[in-house]
Structure formats: C-alpha cells, structure tokens
Design a protein around this motif. Structure first.
Motif, PDB file in Angstrom:
ATOM      1  N   TYR A  63      22.551  67.003  52.940  1.00  0.00           N
ATOM      2  CA  TYR A  63      23.136  65.836  52.276  1.00  0.00           C
ATOM      3  C   TYR A  63      23.673  66.218  50.896  1.00  0.00           C
TER       4      TYR A  63
ATOM      5  N   LEU B 248      29.152  57.849  53.449  1.00  0.00           N
ATOM      6  CA  LEU B 248      28.812  56.462  53.169  1.00  0.00           C
ATOM      7  C   LEU B 248      28.866  56.229  51.665  1.00  0.00           C
ATOM      8  N   ARG B 249      29.300  55.041  51.275  1.00  0.00           N
ATOM      9  CA  ARG B 249      29.340  54.725  49.842  1.00  0.00           C
ATOM     10  C   ARG B 249      27.971  54.243  49.374  1.00  0.00           C
ATOM     11  N   THR B 250      27.602  54.625  48.157  1.00  0.00           N
ATOM     12  CA  THR B 250      26.314  54.238  47.584  1.00  0.00           C
ATOM     13  C   THR B 250      26.540  53.614  46.211  1.00  0.00           C
TER      14      THR B 250
ATOM     15  N   ALA C 111      19.794  58.349  47.422  1.00  0.00           N
ATOM     16  CA  ALA C 111      20.919  57.787  48.169  1.00  0.00           C
ATOM     17  C   ALA C 111      20.591  57.674  49.657  1.00  0.00           C
TER      18      ALA C 111
ATOM     19  N   TRP D 139      18.375  54.728  50.126  1.00  0.00           N
ATOM     20  CA  TRP D 139      19.124  53.461  49.996  1.00  0.00           C
ATOM     21  C   TRP D 139      19.883  53.163  51.285  1.00  0.00           C
ATOM     22  N   CYS D 140      20.470  54.174  51.900  1.00  0.00           N
ATOM     23  CA  CYS D 140      21.230  53.979  53.142  1.00  0.00           C
ATOM     24  C   CYS D 140      20.321  53.671  54.328  1.00  0.00           C
ATOM     25  N   ASN D 141      19.018  53.920  54.192  1.00  0.00           N
ATOM     26  CA  ASN D 141      18.076  53.707  55.295  1.00  0.00           C
ATOM     27  C   ASN D 141      16.982  52.718  54.908  1.00  0.00           C
TER      28      ASN D 141
END
Length: 471
Positions: free
Chosen positions: A412, A442-444, A454, A457-459
């Motif tokens: 990542y 993906l945007r964060t 990050a 946050w996406c999960n």
C-alpha cells in the motif's frame, strides 16, 4: 412502493407513458394538433392554430414575442428580477470584496508567513545550511500549504466561487513575489554570520522581509482581485434571474391559458418521468372516480400528445405554440451521455450532461476515456473539476499528475496529488495486488498521514494487521 391494485384504465395509461422512448422520440405533428384541439374543446375554449417548433430557441423566442406585451408577463419579469437579481448581485459583490480583503489580512499574513518560513527553513537545512537553496524551494507545494493554512484562519469555505477566485488571485499575486524577495534578503543576511547564529540570522531576516513585503503589496493585490472578480459578480445572478424569469413566465402563461384554476389537470413529461409514484396515484384515483367521464377529456389529450412527442407548450389567445421533444439520453434517472449530447434538438442546439451535471461542449463532446488530467489544472469551476475527476478516475490522475508518496506499508502507498484541483487536497490510497499487479486507488481524507491509517479508514476502522494475509 407503487400501488399494485390499479384499475385496468389506470394501468393502461401508465403503460403508455412508460413506453415513451426518450432517446428516440416519435414526433407526430398531426396527432399533437388533434390533441390540443380536443383539449381546448373540453375546456370550452375556441379552437386555434397549433404552431409546432423543433427548436427550443425558436419556440421560446416566438412565445416571448407574443407574451412580451402582456402586462402579466412584464410584471412576472420585473418581479423575478427584483427578487432574484438584486440580492444575488449584492451577495456576489460582497463575496468578491470579502475574499480580496481576507486574502491580504493580517491573520492571513501570519499563517502564510509561518508556512513559508517552515518550508524555507526545511529547504535550507537539506542544503546543509546553504540558504540560497531556500530561494529555489518548490513554490507550488509551499504556496498550496500556505493558502490552505490561511484559508482555515479566514474561516471561510471554498463553496463560493467568487470569494474563492478573489482569494486565489490576491494570494497568487503576492506569495511568489514575497517568498522570492524574502528568501533573497534572508540568504544575504545569513552570509555575514557564521556558526550556529547563521540559522537564526536567516530566520529573523526572512520573517522581517516577508512581513514587510506582504504589507506593502496588500493594497495592490486586493485591488486587482476585487476588480477582476466584480465583473463576474454580475454574470452569476443574471443567469439565475433569466432562469427564474423563464420559470415564472411559463407558469404565468399556463395559468392564463387555463383560466388560472384548471392547470392542475396536466403533467409535463419530466414530472411524469421523475414522479411516477404520484402519477400512479393520480391515474388510479381519476380513472376510478365518478367524475372520470368529465375529467378524461381534459387530461387524456396530454397522454396522446406526450406519446406524439410533446415537450412543452404555450397557449395564447390566438394560437398554441408547441415545442417537440429533443433526444434525451438518461442513465439512472439522470441526464447523462459520454462523448455526445444528453439533450439534443439539432446539431447546433444541444446540451451536454454528466450524471445530471451540465458540462460545456469542450468536455461533453469528448469521450471520457480521452479526457486529460491536465484539464484539471486549467478548469476554474470546482463542480466541473469534480466531473472531470469522475470521468478520468484516480488511477489516471495519479499517473498523469505524478502524485507524491507520503507513506508506504507493504503493498500500500499513501499518495497526494500536489496540484490544486479540488476544494481540498486529494490524498489517495494505492494498492498493488501482489499476485496480479493490478492497481486499485481509493480517495482518503486529507488529514490521514500514514498508509496503515488510510487502510483502516477504507475498511471501517479495522486495523490492517487483522485482515492482511501475506502472499
């Protein structure tokens, strides 16, 4: 949930309206004329000729010419202008004035100075105290950080385009000049000092010079920003006013045509498309009503006219003016077409939309796969930049605009696009699949500083250690 216990008559009407092909409208002019003839007869109105137009501009110009001398029409225009234009124009002027003033304020100066000083000092340290290196620091990234810090201090969001434009004009005019001259002054002062005092001398000289230069350039930058944006302040409310006038006038004409109290009988095709549930209820109620025989001659002609290609109409004392349907391309209940018009009467009278958002021809006429990331750097409108971002995709933006890696963890990477192309910094989580080498982006949120954060946050805040499997 649409009702299922519809009467056969209601279901038949709904099926007819649902079968209308918006992308390939079937225009039958004689059927439209016959429908309005039956409508006028049902309303006890004298019959009159029906003029049919296949151009929106021609139809509205013809209707405006007939209605311009009508006192009600002129009253509607004056009322709309007073209600919409005056307050919107004043608000736009105030936004531009406020933006120009805030961009050059003392509060902005301190936040900008600190961001510039910190970046300049960092650049100097990387050059092993060769302070001339601070003059060559990357202006763009430093200016971006300084602008964001000053913007937060001003406590104003970037949703107002005029305020934001004035702010950016004033800032971009002052910052490069103040940065360059202050860096030169600081480097010159640092050369006369040796040892540990060299860094302090550079810092004192930079801060003093930057403050002086910012204050001296304040009036000029603010004036340029104000004069540049004040002209645009007139366009925004004027466009809103024209839209309001057309809407008010169209309603006024319809009310006059139906004697002010019978226009509840009709539904235009857009309302039928977007308010299907209401249409079902109305159809079911009317077709089962004891008054159906009396009401049917009034509203059934519109079903025939819609099937025959009716888009909108104007009824006057002497004639009926009808505009036929354009080609309308709709996806997910929104006007949308990729590389072609979403609304089209002709080759020269067409309108482009992307997921319901109107876009200019220079974007709409090009397939999104051919959109260029560099356009984001040139487009001043924030809403259009968001459309471009959707069409281009973060994968291509990362590649084309050379995003900077902020952090990495396993496969990542946390990236940031340095270009100022959205209302907030674009930070992205990039993942490279170990087995296929396929890249996902993906945007964060911009306040996330590490790749692991990050990923969580996406999960849904699940720590990546709990689900990552080594390959």
């Amino acid at each position: 949930m649409l009702p299922t216990d519809l009467s056969p008559k209601a279901q038949q009407i709904i099926d007819r309206l649902s079968a209308i092909d918006y992308e390939n409208p079937n225009i039958d002019e004689q059927r439209i004329r016959d429908a309005f003839s039956r409508l006028l007869k049902a309303l006890n109105q004298h019959d009159r000729p029906v003029e049919i137009y296949r151009s929106f501009d021609a139809a509205f110009d013809a209707a405006s010419e007939v209605m311009f001398f009508d006192a009600a029409w002129q009253k509607a225009i004056n009322a709309a202008w007073k209600v919409v234009y005056d307050p919107q124009h004043e608000a736009a002027l105030e936004a531009a004035r406020e933006g120009a003033s805030a961009a050059t304020s003392d509060a902005a100066l301190e936040t900008v100075r600190k961001a510039a000083f910190d970046a300049g000092l960092a650049a100097a340290k990387k050059g092993m105290f060769d302070f001339d290196a601070a003059s060559d620091a990357p202006h763009f990234s430093v200016a971006k950080a300084a602008r964001e810090a000053a913007f937060r201090t001003a406590k104003k969001t970037a949703i107002d385009p005029l305020w934001n434009k004035a702010w950016n004009i004033a800032f971009d005019m002052m910052f490069p000049w103040a940065w360059r001259e202050a860096s030169k002054a600081a480097s010159s002062a640092a050369r006369t000092v040796k040892g540990a005092a060299k860094q302090a001398a550079w810092g004192d000289a930079f801060n003093a010079a930057f403050r002086q230069l910012w204050v001296s350039g304040r009036s000029s930058a603010s004036m340029v920003a104000w004069h540049t944006t004040r002209e645009e302040a007139a366009d925004i409310p004027r466009n809103l006013t024209l839209a309001a006038v057309r809407s008010v006038a169209r309603i006024a004409v319809l009310e006059a045509a139906f004697d002010g109290n019978q226009n509840s009988a009709w539904r235009n095709r857009n309302e039928v498309a977007t308010e299907a549930a209401m249409a079902v209820e109305i159809a079911d109620f009317i077709t089962s009503s004891r008054q159906y025989k009396r009401l049917s001659p009034v509203w059934m002609p519109f079903v025939d006219a819609l099937e025959a290609g009716l888009f909108c109409f104007w009824i006057t004392q002497t004639k009926v003016m009808v505009l036929t349907s354009p080609v309308m391309r709709i996806q997910n209940e929104q006007l949308h077409a990729d590389g072609k018009p979403a609304v089209q009467w002709s080759d020269w009278e067409c309108y482009y939309f992307w997921r319901g958002v109107p876009i200019p021809q220079k974007y709409g006429a090009v397939l999104s796969q051919n959109w260029r990331s560099q356009w984001l750097l040139q487009e001043p409108n924030a809403e259009l930049r968001r459309v471009l971002i959707q069409g281009i995709g973060y994968d291509r933006i990362v590649q084309d605009l050379e995003a900077v890696e902020l952090d990495a963890w396993r496969e990542y990477s946390l990236l940031m696009v340095q270009a100022d192309i959205d209302v907030e910094p674009i930070c992205l989580l990039k993942m490279t699949c170990p087995s296929t080498n396929h890249i996902h982006v993906l945007r964060t949120p911009p306040d996330i500083t590490s790749a692991r954060e990050a990923i969580a946050w996406c999960n849904w805040d699940i720590d990546p250690e709990t689900f990552v499997v080594e390959s």
